[in-house]
Scaffold this active site. Structure first.
Site: not given
Length: 405
Positions: A78, A112, A252, A212, A104, A229, A226, A123, A97
């Site tokens: 993401d 997002h 799905d 969307n 990292d 998935v 695919y 948590e 990255d």
């Protein structure tokens, strides 16, 4: 107050999202640092104390006694994941990255990926009702975009489709048991298709947003379309399909995706909408099932989730709900689910590369399975012993004897 609801670019943009920019080298092995500063840093948000509607629907406290996702790693490919957020601190591993070499995955200029990760693993904290559905899971962040909406327009860099495919493979090779893809391409890219097959072949549950663009004619979304998935559409607080959520055979199941509360970079919370935020509810459920039922393969986890959905409202016609509405509690607790999974068959595409994480993951699950067998044997012996005493002791009483002290 949280910012107004926004439908982010990552699950709404066209194919340009992942293919209009030149390829960027992945991070160097062993190098870990945050991404450079953001050109447009996300605005700060305040904490929200109220209970979000998905938690009222799913009551995570019922799941807490059964499973938390502990021992399961979820790859979030993401915009990066900000590990500074109080509810994500200590839950985010060093990732990769693919946008800025050497990073990292902990920088998030769009917010997002942080929101997606928090829906999975935030948590619980005193004074804040919001928490992740699988708060014991580990997050493996893989940064591929910094795209966000600025003054109503999409702005920011993304990687190429080829590097997006490399990011999927990187997450698989570095221990992801579940991969969340809240990104959409509207073209079938062979490198991405092969990377998804690579993940499926290595026993990874792959979850992707269904897109969307319902008002845009429902163009076919990838990777959701695919084989192998879990494609996820969105519902709103009323339980009905969100008006933007795409419809088609690639959906799905559906999960909360309208007016969803999530963590914001740095601190606080915000609300947003999109199938981007429906997908992590399913990824979190996969993490819960993988912990609670470690003997299940990724394909069996997928079947379990689809076989335990709630019925769609009304007749559910139009392809917008898939098998139905996600029910995490049923997915964890019910056994012997009947349906054999999605109509789309799961295929494993051979890639030929070495898989350094596979042996360790299989050993971990074998150990968990052995522990489960031992616990079941001990419990069975205890039950049998109790039953025997229930029969023998009354008889002994009639014969005037007592067990030895």
């Amino acid at each position: 107050m949280p910012r107004p609801t926004a439908r982010p670019a990552l699950a709404a943009a066209a194919v340009a999202l992942l293919s209009a920019f030149p390829a960027v080298p992945a991070q160097a092995a062993g190098a870990h640092r945050a991404a450079p500063g953001c050109a447009t840093p996300p605005a700060p948000d305040r904490p929200v104390a109220e209970t979000p509607w998905p938690q009222r629907r799913y009551a995570p406290q019922r799941l807490a006694a059964l499973a938390s996702g502990a021992g399961v790693t979820v790859g979030v490919i993401d915009s990066g994941v900000d590990r500074r957020h109080p509810q994500l601190a200590g839950r985010v591993d060093a990732g990769a990255d693919f946008l800025d070499p050497g990073g990292d995955g902990s920088g998030d200029c769009a917010g997002h990926g942080t929101g997606v990760a928090s829906i999975i693993a935030a948590e619980p904290r005193v004074g804040v009702a919001f928490q992740g559905l699988a708060p014991g899971a580990r997050i493996l962040p893989v940064r591929v975009s910094e795209q966000q909406v600025v003054e109503g327009r999409e702005s920011g860099r993304t990687v190429s489709a080829v590097d997006f495919a490399r990011a999927i493979r990187w997450a698989v090779d570095h221990g992801a048991d579940v991969v969340n893809l809240s990104v959409v391409l509207y073209t079938d890219d062979p490198a991405v298709r092969a990377a998804v097959g690579y993940a499926v072949a290595r026993d990874v549950v792959v979850v992707a947003a269904a897109g969307n663009l319902h008002d845009g004619g429902d163009p076919r979304p990838y990777p959701a379309a695919y084989d192998g998935v879990l494609g996820v559409g969105a519902i709103g607080p009323d339980g009905r399909r969100a008006d933007f959520s795409q419809t088609g055979p690639y959906v799905d199941l559906v999960a909360p995706g309208g007016e969803v509360l999530m963590a914001a970079p740095g601190q606080g919370h915000r609300r947003a909408e999109g199938t981007s935020y429906a997908a992590p509810f399913v990824a979190a459920t996969a993490a819960l099932v993988r912990q609670y039922r470690p003997e299940l393969t990724a394909a069996q986890v997928t079947r379990q989730i689809l076989a335990t959905v709630d019925p769609a409202p009304g007749d559910g016609s139009g392809g917008g709900y898939g098998a139905g509405v996600l029910n995490p509690y049923r997915a964890v607790t019910e056994t012997g689910a009947g349906p054999q999974g999605p109509a789309r068959r799961a295929v494993a595409l051979a890639a030929g590369e070495a898989d350094p994480a596979l042996a360790a993951r299989q050993a971990r699950r074998a150990a968990a399975r052995d522990r489960a067998v031992v616990v079941a044997a001990v419990a069975g012996a205890a039950v049998a012993g109790t039953a025997l005493l229930a029969v023998v002791l009354p008889r002994g009483g009639r014969r005037r004897w007592r067990p030895a002290a």
